[in-house]
Write an enzyme that holds these catalytic residues in place. Structure first.
Site, short mmCIF file in Angstrom:
data_model
loop_
_atom_site.label_atom_id
_atom_site.label_comp_id
_atom_site.label_asym_id
_atom_site.label_seq_id
_atom_site.Cartn_x
_atom_site.Cartn_y
_atom_site.Cartn_z
N SER A 1 58.34 37.42 53.72
CA SER A 1 58.15 38.63 54.54
C SER A 1 56.92 38.63 55.42
O SER A 1 56.69 39.62 56.13
CB SER A 1 58.14 39.88 53.64
OG SER A 1 59.44 40.17 53.20
N VAL A 2 56.15 37.58 55.41
CA VAL A 2 55.15 37.43 56.47
C VAL A 2 55.85 37.57 57.82
O VAL A 2 55.28 38.06 58.80
CB VAL A 2 54.43 36.07 56.35
CG1 VAL A 2 53.58 35.77 57.59
CG2 VAL A 2 53.54 36.06 55.10
#
Length: 390
Positions: free
Chosen positions: A81-82
């Site tokens: 999810s970066v």
């Protein structure tokens, strides 16, 4: 920076560590080596920039579970999810160019999205996880997650599962599909192509959403233990947790060709911390580095303005949520001492953030999934970084 090279051991196994570090940030290198010596890493990398200048660039360990392929300078890894923060930046760049308005309804740019009572749902609710579309309610075949248009079409037809603008529900996968469709309709490019052409190439970033065949050859394996809760959720049949992942392959382990080559803008950005630290370093410097401007002051301020700090109903984590990025939210999204730092963490440990107060960009990425959401390995590196700043 000066070259750094060391070998550390744990349980008889040697872990090579290589890279470059400014002498003032030597404690970061020591903390990085200590994580391996404690047996808490298989492979990982960390990078830091200050005022746009790299001061830490380290990598070490191995890219696979058999410990026979050392992590290289050009190794990339799934940072999960970066990617949400990167995808949000694409949206805000388009807003900066007056091609869209985050306060406008999504249906302004995607008319089909108006179905099922969503005609007034604003884009900003997608960015801050209050759109009421955290998962698909309809059935799609396994494997549909790799077909962005299939998920986008289903989300356009779907009614919100909660009133938009109320309690946040973390849009684990769905946020990226919605943002990707908006980028495609506004710019004529997929989000992965926009990222490559408008961000990665101008800044020289080794980060992509949707990997080429060649880039897959240098990708570290993302390592999940067989009893990992995330893996169990993916492979479960119809349980509450598996609803997030029901459109993946039943045997997905985040190392498949399908996962790596697809564009899943919420979750499958692959790259290295060198790239993400440089990206957030540019944002920490007001949106520009080395003569390349990504975003203007007004758009950056809008992106990083807190929208809410409400209990999250599905995942159960509590964030200071901005528009697509989170503000400093320890322990899960810890970013040092500045409450105005912003960025995005990824499941398993990866992180990238900007501290505009000291013009710092930071990123860390391991390949072994960390089950402790506080990620002690990451916290030690962050603490060492800020201690070095004095």
């Amino acid at each position: 920076m000066k070259p750094f090279s060391r070998e550390v051991s744990h349980d008889g196994r040697i872990y090579p560590i290589t890279g470059f570090v400014d002498p003032h940030f030597a404690a970061v290198a020591e903390a990085f080596a200590a994580n391996f010596a404690a047996g808490e890493e298989v492979g990982a990398a960390v990078a830091v920039t200050v005022e746009g200048r790299p001061v830490v660039d380290l990598w070490g360990g191995y890219t696979n579970a058999t410990f026979d392929h050392p992590w290289q300078e050009d190794t990339i890894v799934n940072m999960m999810s970066v990617a949400k923060g990167v995808a949000a930046l694409c949206i805000h760049m388009l807003a900066d160019r007056h091609l869209l308005d985050v306060a406008a309804p999504v249906a302004t740019y995607w008319p089909e999205f108006a179905a099922a009572g969503k005609e007034a749902l604003p884009l900003r609710f997608v960015l801050d996880h209050r759109a009421g579309l955290p998962y698909l309610t309809g059935k799609l075949p396994r494997g549909s997650a790799y077909e962005a248009h299939a998920i986008a079409d289903a989300l356009a037809r779907q009614a919100p599962v909660a009133p938009p603008g109320t309690d946040p529900q973390y849009h684990v996968m769905t946020q990226g599909y919605i943002l990707g469709e908006i980028v495609r309709r506004v710019s004529g490019k997929t989000l992965g192509s926009f990222l490559r052409e408008e961000i990665a190439v101008p800044l020289g970033l080794d980060y992509a959403i949707g990997l080429s065949e060649t880039d897959q050859l240098r990708c570290a394996n993302f390592l999940l233990a067989s009893d990992n809760r995330l893996l169990a959720a993916i492979r479960a049949p119809d349980t509450p947790e598996s609803i997030f992942w029901a459109q993946l392959s039943a045997t997905e382990d985040f190392n498949s060709h399908a996962w790596r080559s697809a564009e899943i803008p919420s979750a499958n950005g692959h790259g290295n911390p060198r790239a993400i630290a440089r990206l957030y370093g540019a944002l920490a410097c007001g949106g520009e580095v080395d003569g390349v401007r990504l975003i203007g002051d007004d758009a950056l301020a809008r992106m990083t303005a807190e929208q809410h700090h409400l209990p999250e109903r599905l995942v159960g984590r509590h964030y200071h949520q901005a528009l697509g990025v989170v503000l400093n939210s320890p322990p899960v999204s810890y970013m040092g001492p500045n409450p105005l730092s912003f960025g995005h963490q990824g499941a398993g440990g990866a992180h990238g953030f900007a501290d505009p107060g000291v013009k710092l960009g930071f990123s860390y990425a391991p390949n072994q999934f960390k089950s402790n959401p506080a990620i002690p390995t990451r916290h030690r590196l962050i603490d060492a970084t800020f201690a070095a700043l004095g």
